[in-house]
Write a protein that holds these residues in place. Structure first.
Motif, PDB file in Angstrom:
ATOM      1  N   ARG A  84       0.863  -1.182   0.000  1.00 33.23           N
ATOM      2  CA  ARG A  84       0.000   0.000   0.000  1.00 33.23           C
ATOM      3  C   ARG A  84       0.895   1.225   0.000  1.00 33.23           C
ATOM      4  NH1 ARG A  84      -5.264  -1.012   3.615  1.00 33.23           N
ATOM      5  NH2 ARG A  84      -4.865  -3.146   4.253  1.00 33.23           N
ATOM      6  N   ARG A  85       0.474   2.231  -0.769  1.00 31.42           N
ATOM      7  CA  ARG A  85       1.164   3.514  -0.713  1.00 31.42           C
ATOM      8  C   ARG A  85       0.109   4.602  -0.847  1.00 31.42           C
ATOM      9  NH1 ARG A  85       1.737   5.571  -5.898  1.00 31.42           N
ATOM     10  NH2 ARG A  85       1.580   4.027  -7.543  1.00 31.42           N
ATOM     11  N   PRO A  86       0.357   5.743  -0.248  1.00 31.18           N
ATOM     12  CA  PRO A  86      -0.638   6.820  -0.302  1.00 31.18           C
ATOM     13  C   PRO A  86      -0.864   7.301  -1.735  1.00 31.18           C
ATOM     14  CG  PRO A  86       1.100   7.313   1.292  1.00 31.18           C
ATOM     15  CD  PRO A  86       1.527   6.099   0.535  1.00 31.18           C
ATOM     16  N   SER A  87      -2.096   7.614  -2.035  1.00 28.83           N
ATOM     17  CA  SER A  87      -2.434   8.173  -3.333  1.00 28.83           C
ATOM     18  C   SER A  87      -1.993   9.630  -3.371  1.00 28.83           C
ATOM     19  CB  SER A  87      -3.942   8.091  -3.571  1.00 28.83           C
ATOM     20  OG  SER A  87      -4.306   8.844  -4.699  1.00 28.83           O
ATOM     21  N   GLU A  88      -1.395  10.024  -4.475  1.00 28.33           N
ATOM     22  CA  GLU A  88      -1.006  11.426  -4.637  1.00 28.33           C
ATOM     23  C   GLU A  88      -2.210  12.290  -4.974  1.00 28.33           C
ATOM     24  OE1 GLU A  88       2.136  11.462  -7.518  1.00 28.33           O
ATOM     25  OE2 GLU A  88       3.377  10.117  -6.319  1.00 28.33           O
ATOM     26  N   VAL A  89      -3.272  11.676  -5.483  1.00 26.73           N
ATOM     27  CA  VAL A  89      -4.476  12.397  -5.898  1.00 26.73           C
ATOM     28  C   VAL A  89      -5.453  12.574  -4.746  1.00 26.73           C
ATOM     29  CG1 VAL A  89      -6.467  12.313  -7.468  1.00 26.73           C
ATOM     30  CG2 VAL A  89      -4.227  11.524  -8.246  1.00 26.73           C
ATOM     31  N   ASP A  90      -5.607  11.544  -3.911  1.00 27.08           N
ATOM     32  CA  ASP A  90      -6.575  11.566  -2.816  1.00 27.08           C
ATOM     33  C   ASP A  90      -5.916  10.967  -1.580  1.00 27.08           C
ATOM     34  OD1 ASP A  90      -8.667  11.267  -1.030  1.00 27.08           O
ATOM     35  OD2 ASP A  90     -10.024  10.344  -2.476  1.00 27.08           O
ATOM     36  N   ALA A  91      -5.578  11.806  -0.624  1.00 28.77           N
ATOM     37  CA  ALA A  91      -4.854  11.362   0.575  1.00 28.77           C
ATOM     38  C   ALA A  91      -5.650  10.350   1.399  1.00 28.77           C
ATOM     39  CB  ALA A  91      -4.492  12.564   1.433  1.00 28.77           C
ATOM     40  N   ARG A  92      -6.972  10.280   1.186  1.00 26.55           N
ATOM     41  CA  ARG A  92      -7.790   9.321   1.934  1.00 26.55           C
ATOM     42  C   ARG A  92      -7.655   7.906   1.379  1.00 26.55           C
ATOM     43  NH1 ARG A  92     -13.285  12.008   0.691  1.00 26.55           N
ATOM     44  NH2 ARG A  92     -12.124  12.139  -1.239  1.00 26.55           N
ATOM     45  N   GLN A  93      -7.102   7.775   0.192  1.00 28.25           N
ATOM     46  CA  GLN A  93      -6.986   6.481  -0.474  1.00 28.25           C
ATOM     47  C   GLN A  93      -5.548   5.960  -0.423  1.00 28.25           C
ATOM     48  OE1 GLN A  93      -9.322   4.622  -2.188  1.00 28.25           O
ATOM     49  NE2 GLN A  93     -10.978   6.031  -1.699  1.00 28.25           N
ATOM     50  N   SER A  94      -5.449   4.653  -0.350  1.00 27.57           N
ATOM     51  CA  SER A  94      -4.151   3.993  -0.506  1.00 27.57           C
ATOM     52  C   SER A  94      -4.180   3.250  -1.828  1.00 27.57           C
ATOM     53  CB  SER A  94      -3.909   2.986   0.616  1.00 27.57           C
ATOM     54  OG  SER A  94      -3.750   3.633   1.842  1.00 27.57           O
ATOM     55  N   LEU A  95      -3.082   3.326  -2.553  1.00 21.54           N
ATOM     56  CA  LEU A  95      -2.963   2.565  -3.795  1.00 21.54           C
ATOM     57  C   LEU A  95      -2.447   1.173  -3.447  1.00 21.54           C
ATOM     58  CD1 LEU A  95      -1.468   5.290  -6.144  1.00 21.54           C
ATOM     59  CD2 LEU A  95      -3.853   4.572  -5.890  1.00 21.54           C
ATOM     60  N   LEU A  96      -3.122   0.181  -3.977  1.00 23.19           N
ATOM     61  CA  LEU A  96      -2.796  -1.210  -3.695  1.00 23.19           C
ATOM     62  C   LEU A  96      -2.113  -1.835  -4.901  1.00 23.19           C
ATOM     63  CD1 LEU A  96      -6.307  -2.171  -2.296  1.00 23.19           C
ATOM     64  CD2 LEU A  96      -4.286  -1.544  -0.957  1.00 23.19           C
ATOM     65  N   ALA A  97      -1.177  -2.711  -4.626  1.00 22.64           N
ATOM     66  CA  ALA A  97      -0.507  -3.445  -5.703  1.00 22.64           C
ATOM     67  C   ALA A  97      -0.049  -4.789  -5.170  1.00 22.64           C
ATOM     68  CB  ALA A  97       0.697  -2.657  -6.222  1.00 22.64           C
ATOM     69  N   LEU A  98      -0.055  -5.776  -6.068  1.00 21.50           N
ATOM     70  CA  LEU A  98       0.505  -7.065  -5.683  1.00 21.50           C
ATOM     71  C   LEU A  98       2.020  -6.941  -5.579  1.00 21.50           C
ATOM     72  CD1 LEU A  98      -1.371  -9.704  -7.882  1.00 21.50           C
ATOM     73  CD2 LEU A  98      -1.720  -9.194  -5.469  1.00 21.50           C
ATOM     74  N   THR A  99       2.583  -7.583  -4.600  1.00 23.76           N
ATOM     75  CA  THR A  99       4.039  -7.685  -4.492  1.00 23.76           C
ATOM     76  C   THR A  99       4.491  -8.844  -5.372  1.00 23.76           C
ATOM     77  OG1 THR A  99       3.862  -9.221  -2.662  1.00 23.76           O
ATOM     78  CG2 THR A  99       3.980  -6.852  -2.085  1.00 23.76           C
ATOM     79  N   ASP A 100       5.781  -9.045  -5.462  1.00 24.05           N
ATOM     80  CA  ASP A 100       6.287 -10.211  -6.191  1.00 24.05           C
ATOM     81  C   ASP A 100       5.729 -11.490  -5.575  1.00 24.05           C
ATOM     82  OD1 ASP A 100       7.715  -8.611  -7.927  1.00 24.05           O
ATOM     83  OD2 ASP A 100       9.620  -8.854  -6.865  1.00 24.05           O
ATOM     84  N   ALA A 101       5.662 -11.521  -4.241  1.00 21.65           N
ATOM     85  CA  ALA A 101       5.114 -12.697  -3.555  1.00 21.65           C
ATOM     86  C   ALA A 101       3.628 -12.855  -3.880  1.00 21.65           C
ATOM     87  CB  ALA A 101       5.318 -12.585  -2.047  1.00 21.65           C
ATOM     88  N   GLY A 102       2.911 -11.748  -3.985  1.00 16.60           N
ATOM     89  CA  GLY A 102       1.497 -11.800  -4.342  1.00 16.60           C
ATOM     90  C   GLY A 102       1.285 -12.324  -5.746  1.00 16.60           C
ATOM     91  N   ARG A 103       2.099 -11.866  -6.678  1.00 15.61           N
ATOM     92  CA  ARG A 103       2.010 -12.369  -8.063  1.00 15.61           C
ATOM     93  C   ARG A 103       2.365 -13.853  -8.112  1.00 15.61           C
ATOM     94  NH1 ARG A 103       3.479  -7.224  -8.859  1.00 15.61           N
ATOM     95  NH2 ARG A 103       5.701  -7.569  -8.780  1.00 15.61           N
ATOM     96  N   ALA A 104       3.384 -14.244  -7.363  1.00 19.33           N
ATOM     97  CA  ALA A 104       3.795 -15.643  -7.333  1.00 19.33           C
ATOM     98  C   ALA A 104       2.706 -16.526  -6.711  1.00 19.33           C
ATOM     99  CB  ALA A 104       5.102 -15.802  -6.558  1.00 19.33           C
TER     100      ALA A 104
END
Length: 152
Positions: A84-104
């Motif tokens: 998770r990382r903070p959204s630059e557009v909306d501070a109330r939102q976190s941007l989610l992404a799969l990690t390498d472990a998540g993709r695996a």
């Protein structure tokens, strides 16, 4: 539901839903002998495919309860499946992404799901496969039109 014709159609739809969920194994608590539930796999799928990158998008796309999704995402984060990382557009939102472990973790599930569907399809001849796919596309189009027409 006083209209008997509508009630009869509803029973046919429910019968089909029970048949199909049993046929594809959706009622199994864990999919493809994995540690993931159907909902967890759907969340991983949405993140892998880039269809959602915030909790709000996952809630909208999958129709999930926000509290349930929050617990699921916290579990994924603890297991290093997502970042998770903070959204630059909306501070109330976190941007989610799969990690390498998540993709695996997701890739073999996706492959196993494809293998299961292919096994189902190979039981049919090519013309029947086309009929099945066309019927599924029709169902999706008709039920999807409900959204475009305001729910009724």
């Amino acid at each position: 539901m006083t209209d008997p014709a509508i009630l009869q159609r509803a029973q046919v739809v429910r019968h089909f839903n029970r048949f199909y969920t049993q046929r594809i194994g959706a009622l199994h608590e864990r999919l493809q002998r994995s540690p993931f539930s159907l909902t967890e796999v759907r969340v991983l799928h949405e993140l892998q495919r880039g269809r959602a990158d915030t909790a709000a998008a996952l809630i909208r796309n999958l129709g999930l309860d926000s509290g349930y999704l929050s617990r699921l995402l916290t579990s994924f984060e603890r297991r290093n499946l997502i970042s998770r990382r903070p959204s630059e557009v909306d501070a109330r939102q976190s941007l989610l992404a799969l990690t390498d472990a998540g993709r695996a973790a997701y890739e073999p599930l996706d492959e196993a799901a494809n293998d299961e569907v292919c096994a189902q399809l190979t039981r049919l001849d090519p013309a029947e496969q086309e009929q099945l796919v066309a019927a599924m596309q029709l169902i999706e189009r008709l039920l999807g039109s409900e959204i475009r027409h305001g729910g009724n």
